[in-house]
Design a protein around this motif. Sequence first.
Motif, PDB file in Angstrom:
ATOM      1  N   UNK A  49      37.054  30.064  37.488  1.00 14.33           N
ATOM      2  CA  UNK A  49      38.141  30.927  37.962  1.00 14.33           C
ATOM      3  C   UNK A  49      39.404  30.119  38.204  1.00 14.33           C
ATOM      4  N   UNK A  50      39.262  28.922  38.750  1.00 13.12           N
ATOM      5  CA  UNK A  50      40.425  28.062  38.985  1.00 13.12           C
ATOM      6  C   UNK A  50      41.101  27.669  37.670  1.00 13.12           C
ATOM      7  N   UNK A  51      40.306  27.466  36.629  1.00  9.42           N
ATOM      8  CA  UNK A  51      40.899  27.139  35.323  1.00  9.42           C
ATOM      9  C   UNK A  51      41.702  28.325  34.775  1.00  9.42           C
ATOM     10  N   UNK A  52      41.232  29.547  35.041  1.00 10.16           N
ATOM     11  CA  UNK A  52      41.996  30.733  34.618  1.00 10.16           C
ATOM     12  C   UNK A  52      43.298  30.840  35.406  1.00 10.16           C
ATOM     13  N   UNK A  53      43.258  30.452  36.673  1.00  2.61           N
ATOM     14  CA  UNK A  53      44.476  30.433  37.471  1.00  2.61           C
ATOM     15  C   UNK A  53      45.464  29.406  36.911  1.00  2.61           C
ATOM     16  N   UNK A 115      51.458  36.030  29.559  1.00  2.21           N
ATOM     17  CA  UNK A 115      51.330  36.014  31.024  1.00  2.21           C
ATOM     18  C   UNK A 115      50.506  37.209  31.501  1.00  2.21           C
ATOM     19  N   UNK A 116      50.796  38.392  30.956  1.00  2.00           N
ATOM     20  CA  UNK A 116      50.051  39.598  31.354  1.00  2.00           C
ATOM     21  C   UNK A 116      48.567  39.455  31.005  1.00  2.00           C
ATOM     22  N   UNK A 117      48.275  38.903  29.817  1.00  2.00           N
ATOM     23  CA  UNK A 117      46.875  38.714  29.413  1.00  2.00           C
ATOM     24  C   UNK A 117      46.168  37.753  30.362  1.00  2.00           C
ATOM     25  N   UNK A 118      46.847  36.668  30.729  1.00  2.00           N
ATOM     26  CA  UNK A 118      46.229  35.688  31.638  1.00  2.00           C
ATOM     27  C   UNK A 118      46.029  36.252  33.036  1.00  2.00           C
ATOM     28  N   UNK A 119      46.904  37.177  33.460  1.00  2.00           N
ATOM     29  CA  UNK A 119      46.703  37.841  34.757  1.00  2.00           C
ATOM     30  C   UNK A 119      45.388  38.610  34.771  1.00  2.00           C
ATOM     31  N   UNK A 120      45.153  39.363  33.705  1.00  2.00           N
ATOM     32  CA  UNK A 120      43.922  40.162  33.657  1.00  2.00           C
ATOM     33  C   UNK A 120      42.688  39.276  33.433  1.00  2.00           C
ATOM     34  N   UNK A 121      42.859  38.164  32.726  1.00  2.00           N
ATOM     35  CA  UNK A 121      41.739  37.242  32.570  1.00  2.00           C
ATOM     36  C   UNK A 121      41.373  36.595  33.909  1.00  2.00           C
ATOM     37  N   UNK A 122      42.395  36.340  34.743  1.00  2.00           N
ATOM     38  CA  UNK A 122      42.118  35.819  36.087  1.00  2.00           C
ATOM     39  C   UNK A 122      41.380  36.860  36.923  1.00  2.00           C
ATOM     40  N   UNK A 123      41.806  38.119  36.833  1.00  2.00           N
ATOM     41  CA  UNK A 123      41.101  39.186  37.565  1.00  2.00           C
ATOM     42  C   UNK A 123      39.661  39.313  37.075  1.00  2.00           C
ATOM     43  N   UNK A 124      39.464  39.181  35.767  1.00  2.00           N
ATOM     44  CA  UNK A 124      38.104  39.220  35.223  1.00  2.00           C
ATOM     45  C   UNK A 124      37.284  38.048  35.751  1.00  2.00           C
TER      46      UNK A 124
END
Length: 451
Positions: A49-53, A115-124
């Motif tokens: 999760x930290x890597x997605x952040x 950026x939007x895609x990475x936001x949702x990947x972080x939520x996932x």
Amino acid sequence: MKRIYFIISLLIVLCFEEISAQVKKWTLEDCINYAVTNNIGLQRQKLITQSKQADLTTSRMNLLPNLNAQSNLQVANGRSIDQSNSIAFNKNLTNTLGVGSNIVLFNGFTEINTIAANKFMLKAGLESEKIVRNSLIADILGQYYEVLYDRGLESASKMQLDLSEKQVFRITKMVETGKEALAKQYEIESQYSSDKLSYTIAHNTASQAITTLKQMLQLEPGTEFDIVTPDLNSTLITDNSFSTDSVYKLAAQNLPRLKEIEFELTASKKQIAAARGNLAPRLTAYGQIGSYYYDVLNAGEGVTQNSYSRQINGNLSKQVQLTLNIPIFNNFVTYKNIKVAKIRKNDNELRLELEKNNLYTDIENACLNYNRGKDEFTAANANFFYNTQSFASVEKKFEAGLVDVTDYSLAKTTLFKAETEALRTKLQLLIRKLTIQFYSTGEYENLVNQQ
């Protein structure tokens, strides 16, 4: 006086040994809190999760302009161009300085969609963390109740053993006084031996169950471990009723196993838009401030040259540049990336549909199993009650010599089975109820604290 000191020292040692011998007993909440904090698998998931952040932060930083400074020092000997753009053959030194910045003004909104895609990947990723945590809690919960069940079997086996031991003592006295035949004593001792074996097996099984729970908690080697055994007799079984459709509607909103795929699906749609952005023209702006210093190293006497600071200030130059890059052909790399992004989106849609079907099936089975479990528990509890009454009657008749050893052993065995079955159905019903409530909330912690 020495004797008094010796007695005091001995008392201190004995008290210390007694305190050290006490093993901390863990409640179910203690086990869950420790596992959530220290489990290695969960900690690794948090790193993901930290890597997605970090990916999200990096994509945001890509919107900012870059800024670079450079300096070049050159010593030339032979034919060269001096500071007046004339050909010279002197040995000279040139120092150029510059600061430049580059920024992307437009690139088909690729960075915005990334950026939007990475936001949702972080939520996932956060939902994935919840899935791993809930799975860990469910495993510990199941093993905790397994320990309770195995210890219940151990307790019931010990009760059977105590009954046999009492009968062995009674029949031995009666044989010694000539009131009973020796053959009857052998039959009772045989039953006692069988009950002792059953108790030994139950004890070992309970010991293995507590060891398995300790291993699941990943405690340090050599750590003493035991659990608090709650009073199951005081645990009330309420007559709840659950509807599959109602539970599923709540589960679809709360469960991380659906949210994770939904966020990944939304992210894949943004990734398609980001890939398509590479088909659009790319407009970038570049600005630079620069200067230089020139020095003839072998200049003769009488030749004067400006100082370093004066040349730097006098040779200062500024420039601004706009670049428009129109993609025409790039070996179909962009089209390939768009196609891959679409495939990923379609796969996530199928995953979500499949997971919804699986979830509905799981909830439907859980509701059916709970309703069946209520009937089984009611029947098992009534069976245990009546067998308790029946055994008490058979035991009195056996002691009065009205029934033989076979009938007594059969009644004792039947009572044991009824007791263990009542325990099994009760624990099973509690687990099934907790599972259904989890489907409605998406988290185990609050439900466990209410038990």
